[in-house]
Scaffold this motif. Structure first.
Motif, short mmCIF file in Angstrom:
data_model
loop_
_atom_site.label_atom_id
_atom_site.label_comp_id
_atom_site.label_asym_id
_atom_site.label_seq_id
_atom_site.Cartn_x
_atom_site.Cartn_y
_atom_site.Cartn_z
N VAL A 1 10.97 3.42 5.33
CA VAL A 1 11.69 2.78 4.23
C VAL A 1 11.69 3.72 3.03
O VAL A 1 10.89 4.64 2.96
CB VAL A 1 11.07 1.42 3.83
N GLU A 2 12.57 3.43 2.08
CA GLU A 2 12.65 4.20 0.85
C GLU A 2 12.59 3.24 -0.34
O GLU A 2 13.23 2.19 -0.30
CB GLU A 2 13.96 4.97 0.77
N PRO A 3 11.88 3.61 -1.39
CA PRO A 3 11.92 2.77 -2.60
C PRO A 3 13.22 3.01 -3.35
O PRO A 3 13.60 4.15 -3.61
CB PRO A 3 10.71 3.25 -3.40
N ILE A 4 13.94 1.93 -3.65
CA ILE A 4 15.17 2.01 -4.44
C ILE A 4 14.83 2.02 -5.92
O ILE A 4 15.36 2.78 -6.69
CB ILE A 4 16.10 0.80 -4.16
N ARG A 5 13.94 1.11 -6.28
CA ARG A 5 13.62 0.91 -7.69
C ARG A 5 12.19 0.41 -7.80
O ARG A 5 11.75 -0.40 -6.99
CB ARG A 5 14.59 -0.09 -8.29
N MET A 6 11.50 0.90 -8.81
CA MET A 6 10.19 0.37 -9.15
C MET A 6 10.24 0.00 -10.63
O MET A 6 10.52 0.85 -11.47
CB MET A 6 9.10 1.41 -8.88
N VAL B 1 0.74 -3.33 -12.60
CA VAL B 1 1.40 -2.07 -12.31
C VAL B 1 0.69 -1.37 -11.16
O VAL B 1 1.31 -0.87 -10.23
CB VAL B 1 1.43 -1.17 -13.58
N ALA B 2 -0.63 -1.33 -11.24
CA ALA B 2 -1.41 -0.65 -10.20
C ALA B 2 -1.14 -1.24 -8.82
O ALA B 2 -0.95 -0.49 -7.85
CB ALA B 2 -2.91 -0.73 -10.53
N ALA B 3 -1.09 -2.55 -8.72
CA ALA B 3 -0.86 -3.19 -7.42
C ALA B 3 0.53 -2.85 -6.87
O ALA B 3 0.68 -2.65 -5.67
CB ALA B 3 -1.03 -4.71 -7.53
N THR B 4 1.53 -2.75 -7.73
CA THR B 4 2.88 -2.40 -7.26
C THR B 4 2.92 -0.96 -6.74
O THR B 4 3.51 -0.70 -5.69
CB THR B 4 3.92 -2.59 -8.38
N ILE B 5 2.29 -0.04 -7.44
CA ILE B 5 2.30 1.35 -6.99
C ILE B 5 1.52 1.49 -5.68
O ILE B 5 1.98 2.16 -4.75
CB ILE B 5 1.75 2.28 -8.09
N GLU B 6 0.38 0.83 -5.59
CA GLU B 6 -0.39 0.87 -4.34
C GLU B 6 0.40 0.24 -3.19
O GLU B 6 0.40 0.76 -2.07
CB GLU B 6 -1.71 0.12 -4.49
N ALA B 7 1.04 -0.88 -3.46
CA ALA B 7 1.84 -1.56 -2.43
C ALA B 7 2.99 -0.66 -1.97
O ALA B 7 3.30 -0.60 -0.77
CB ALA B 7 2.38 -2.88 -2.96
N THR B 8 3.61 0.04 -2.91
CA THR B 8 4.71 0.94 -2.56
C THR B 8 4.23 2.07 -1.66
O THR B 8 4.86 2.38 -0.64
CB THR B 8 5.36 1.52 -3.84
N ASP B 9 3.11 2.67 -2.01
CA ASP B 9 2.57 3.76 -1.20
C ASP B 9 2.25 3.27 0.21
O ASP B 9 2.59 3.91 1.20
CB ASP B 9 1.33 4.36 -1.86
N ALA B 10 1.62 2.11 0.31
CA ALA B 10 1.29 1.55 1.63
C ALA B 10 2.55 1.24 2.43
O ALA B 10 2.62 1.50 3.63
CB ALA B 10 0.45 0.28 1.47
N ALA B 11 3.56 0.70 1.76
CA ALA B 11 4.81 0.33 2.44
C ALA B 11 5.53 1.54 3.00
O ALA B 11 5.94 1.54 4.16
CB ALA B 11 5.73 -0.43 1.48
N VAL B 12 5.68 2.59 2.19
CA VAL B 12 6.43 3.76 2.67
C VAL B 12 5.65 4.56 3.71
O VAL B 12 6.25 5.31 4.48
CB VAL B 12 6.91 4.67 1.51
N LYS B 13 4.34 4.39 3.75
CA LYS B 13 3.53 5.03 4.79
C LYS B 13 3.53 4.21 6.08
O LYS B 13 3.30 4.74 7.15
CB LYS B 13 2.10 5.24 4.31
N ALA B 14 3.80 2.90 5.98
CA ALA B 14 3.74 2.01 7.13
C ALA B 14 5.00 2.04 7.99
O ALA B 14 4.94 1.77 9.19
CB ALA B 14 3.47 0.58 6.68
N ALA B 15 6.15 2.32 7.38
CA ALA B 15 7.42 2.27 8.12
C ALA B 15 8.44 3.16 7.44
O ALA B 15 8.23 3.62 6.31
CB ALA B 15 7.93 0.83 8.19
N PRO C 1 5.31 11.28 -0.86
CA PRO C 1 6.22 12.01 -1.76
C PRO C 1 7.30 11.17 -2.43
O PRO C 1 7.84 11.57 -3.46
CB PRO C 1 6.87 13.07 -0.85
N SER C 2 7.63 10.00 -1.91
CA SER C 2 8.68 9.18 -2.53
C SER C 2 8.16 8.30 -3.66
O SER C 2 8.95 7.72 -4.40
CB SER C 2 9.35 8.30 -1.47
N VAL C 3 6.85 8.22 -3.84
CA VAL C 3 6.28 7.30 -4.83
C VAL C 3 6.48 7.80 -6.26
O VAL C 3 6.96 7.05 -7.12
CB VAL C 3 4.80 7.01 -4.53
N LEU C 4 6.14 9.04 -6.55
CA LEU C 4 6.27 9.53 -7.93
C LEU C 4 7.72 9.52 -8.42
O LEU C 4 7.97 9.09 -9.55
CB LEU C 4 5.64 10.91 -8.08
N PRO C 5 8.71 9.97 -7.62
CA PRO C 5 10.09 9.85 -8.10
C PRO C 5 10.51 8.39 -8.35
O PRO C 5 11.27 8.12 -9.28
CB PRO C 5 10.93 10.46 -6.96
#
Length: 183
Positions: free
Chosen positions: A122-127, A106-120, A80-84
Motif C-alpha cells: 500500500v501507499e500513503p496518500i495523505r497523513m 500524532v505518534a500513533a498515526t505515524i507508527e500505524a502508517t509505518d506498520a501498514a506500509v510494511k505489512a502489505a 521510505p514512504s513514511v517521511l514523504p
C-alpha cells in the motif's frame, strides 16, 4: 544525515516540549526533523539518526518531563514512504481501494502508517497530523483491496494496542470526487 531510525515525542506542554527538544538534541547525534506546536496546544519533536542515537534521544525527552508526555516512539528502519507522507510530498498516480486509520495522537498515526506500509503493498496518500482537528491524526492509504485490508488491520492494531485508535475504515471503490478531495 542518513535516518536509519526516526523517533517522536508528543507533549501536552509547549514550554516543556521545547525544553525537552533541546535536551534531545544535546543528548545524542540526531537531527531535529520537526519541532512545533500542534492542536490543541500540544508540542511534537521528531528526530532522525541511527537507531542507538534516536533511542537515547527519545529516552532523554520522555524522562525529562514524563508528566506531560502524551505518546512517543522509535521506529528503526522506517519505511521510505513514511517521511514523504509526513511532509506532504507523496504523489500517487493510481488510487485504488482506500482506507483511513484515525488516532488520538500524532505518534500513533505515524507508527500505524509505518506498520501498514510494511505489512502489505500500500501507499500513503495523505497523513494529517493534528492541525485543526482537535489533536487527532489520520492517514489515508491506497492499494488493492486485499492489501488495504491487511495493511489497515496491521496499522490499526498498533494504534489500538497503545489505546489511541479512534476508527478505521476501508473503502473498496472510492468515488472519483472523494479521490480528488484527498489528493
Amino acid at each position: 544525515m542518513n535516518h536509519h531510525a526516526i523517533g517522536l515525542v508528543e507533549f501536552t506542554s509547549i514550554a516543556q516540549g521545547i525544553a525537552a527538544t533541546d535536551a534531545m538534541a544535546k543528548t545524542a547525534n540526531v537531527e531535529i526533523l520537526i519541532a512545533k506546536s500542534i492542536c490543541p496546544g500540544k508540542y511534537i519533536v521528531m528526530i532522525g539518526g541511527d537507531v542507538a542515537a534516536v533511542n537515547q534521544s527519545v529516552g532523554a525527552g520522555t524522562e525529562m518531563c514524563p508528566d506531560v508526555v502524551v505518546d512517543s516512539f522509535v521506529i528503526p528502519n522506517v519505511h521510505p514512504s513514511v517521511l514523504p507522507a509526513i511532509s506532504g510530498g507523496t504523489h500517487i498516480e493510481n488510487v485504488r481501494a482506500i482506507s483511513v486509520i484515525e488516532t488520538y495522537s500524532v505518534a500513533a498515526t505515524i507508527e500505524a502508517t509505518d506498520a501498514a506500509v510494511k505489512a502489505a503493498s500500500v501507499e500513503p496518500i495523505r497523513m494529517h497530523l493534528a492541525f485543526g482537528i482537535g489533536g487527532k491524526s489520520y492517514v489515508v492509504l491506497t492499494g488493492e483491496v486485499a492489501d488495504v485490508n491487511a495493511a489497515t488491520q496491521a496499522g490499526a492494531a498498533i494504534a489500538s494496542d497503545k489505546g489511541f485508535l479512534v476508527s478505521q475504515v476501508v473503502i473498496p471503490r472510492p468515488s472519483r470526487q472523494l479521490i480528488d478531495q484527498l489528493l
